[in-house]
Design an enzyme around this catalytic site. Structure first.
Site, short mmCIF file in Angstrom:
data_model
loop_
_atom_site.label_atom_id
_atom_site.label_comp_id
_atom_site.label_asym_id
_atom_site.label_seq_id
_atom_site.Cartn_x
_atom_site.Cartn_y
_atom_site.Cartn_z
N TYR A 30 40.96 48.05 29.51
CA TYR A 30 39.68 48.70 29.25
C TYR A 30 39.00 49.11 30.56
CZ TYR A 30 36.99 44.47 30.50
OH TYR A 30 36.43 43.40 31.16
N LYS A 144 42.42 45.20 34.46
CA LYS A 144 41.27 45.06 33.56
C LYS A 144 41.80 44.96 32.13
CE LYS A 144 36.47 46.75 33.50
NZ LYS A 144 35.77 45.49 33.63
N GLU A 176 35.81 35.33 42.06
CA GLU A 176 34.79 36.26 41.54
C GLU A 176 34.02 35.55 40.44
OE1 GLU A 176 36.55 39.65 39.52
OE2 GLU A 176 38.21 38.44 38.79
N LEU A 200 39.22 41.26 40.11
CA LEU A 200 39.11 42.65 39.71
C LEU A 200 38.50 43.45 40.87
CD1 LEU A 200 39.49 44.42 37.06
CD2 LEU A 200 37.01 44.52 37.10
N1 PMP Z 1 35.12 41.06 37.88
C1 PMP Z 1 35.29 40.96 36.55
C2 PMP Z 1 36.14 39.86 36.02
C3 PMP Z 1 34.66 41.88 35.69
O1 PMP Z 1 34.84 41.80 34.37
C4 PMP Z 1 33.85 42.90 36.26
C5 PMP Z 1 33.20 43.97 35.39
N2 PMP Z 1 32.44 43.53 34.34
C6 PMP Z 1 33.69 42.94 37.64
C7 PMP Z 1 34.35 42.03 38.42
C8 PMP Z 1 32.81 44.00 38.29
O2 PMP Z 1 33.43 45.25 38.27
P1 PMP Z 1 32.57 46.61 38.26
O3 PMP Z 1 31.68 46.57 39.46
O4 PMP Z 1 33.59 47.68 38.36
O5 PMP Z 1 31.80 46.62 36.99
#
Ligand code: PMP
Length: 286
Positions: A30, A144, A176, A200
């Site tokens: 996604y 993702k 994270e 991610l």
């Molecule tokens: N890490 C994880 C596990 C996430 O699910 C997300 C997004 N919700 C992020 C980091 C942040 O990514 P982004 O800045 O692209 O939303």
């Protein structure tokens, strides 16, 4: 209105067969793209992460970037909100239940838009609570994937503790959040863990590092001890932007209130967003 396999239709009318591999195996990926004033933010970057996620699960991309851009623009136009959160979801399609990939099966492609709320003013003013948790996810957190059970359990662990996010530690190192990236400030230096298969690659993470050009910063592995001794901790994500964490495991972070570097970065981020909305810069590859 949502998009499903080539058509736009009301959410209540959309149907997915029970043998969809997304439902059966969580076999899909996604993306979430924030839309400000009807303009997708960092579209090229989101679409290239989508491409990498699809490659990571060996699912051919059903559309070119140009085709995606047209569909996303249409979805935005079909919905009433100025600021939207566009959710893209692609699974390996509908097939008899068998772990191995099905042959000649078209993917299921879905897009849903919902209103995008600005970060809560009290979160920006006072910060939020987070807890630490052991990162017990798989070793491809750079994909993702829609199979989010560990993230769901970790986020609930935070909510049960009265916190908004779980900050994850793997082998004593910061990775994270359950649904966010994490930045740390120590002695006036902004610190971020490097991208790897264990996190991610956040689109907001990249924006923050670009905006940190005039701020002392280092991208390097961070230990649990460095996290616990941080003067500031921030969470970043497309829907939450930059959120200051002012309590970690019940203890104050630094002075227990959003720090000076957060204030500066928050200002830079809002200016950048405003510039993007005026000039469309955030939709380019830069
Ligand atoms: N890490 C994880 C596990 C996430 O699910 C997300 C997004 N919700 C992020 C980091 C942040 O990514 P982004 O800045 O692209 O939303």
């Amino acid at each position: 209105m949502i998009y499903l396999n080539g058509s736009f239709l009301p959410l209540e009318q959309a149907r997915i067969p029970v043998l969809d591999r997304g439902f059966i195996f969580g076999d899909g990926i996604y993306e979430v793209i924030p839309v400000y004033s009807r303009q997708p933010f960092r579209l090229a970057e989101h679409l290239s992460r989508l491409e990498r996620s699809l490659a990571g699960i060996r699912l051919p991309n059903p559309h070119s970037a140009a085709e995606w851009a047209v569909k996303i623009t249409e979805l935005i136009a079909h919905n009433p909100w100025e600021d939207q959160s566009v959710y893209l979801h692609i699974t390996r399609g509908v097939a008899k239940r068998d772990h191995a990939f099905p042959q000649n099966t078209p993917p299921t492609v879905m897009m849903i838009s919902s209103p995008l709320a600005a970060p809560a003013p009290e979160h920006l003013a006072r910060g939020v609570s987070a807890v630490t948790a052991v990162d017990n996810r798989w070793l491809r957190c750079d994909i993702k994937a829609i199979s989010l059970l560990p993230n769901v359990l970790l986020r609930q662990q935070a909510v049960d503790a009265g916190a908004v996010e779980a900050i994850l530690l793997r082998d004593g190192m910061l990775t994270e959040g359950a649904a966010s990236n994490v930045f740390v400030v120590r002695n006036g230096i902004l610190l971020a863990p490097p991208k790897s298969h264990l996190m991610l690659p956040g689109i907001t993470y990249d924006v923050v590092l670009e905006l940190a050009a005039t701020i002392p910063h280092e991208v390097r592995p961070l230990t649990e001890t460095e996290l616990r001794g941080a003067h500031e901790i921030w969470l970043t994500s497309s829907t939450r932007e930059i959120t200051p964490v002012t309590r970690l495991d019940g203890q104050p972070v630094g002075a227990g209130e959003p720090g000076p570097l957060f204030r500066r970065m928050h200002g830079l981020y809002q200016e950048f967003k405003a510039a993007v909305m005026r000039g469309g810069a955030g939709t380019s590859g830069g």
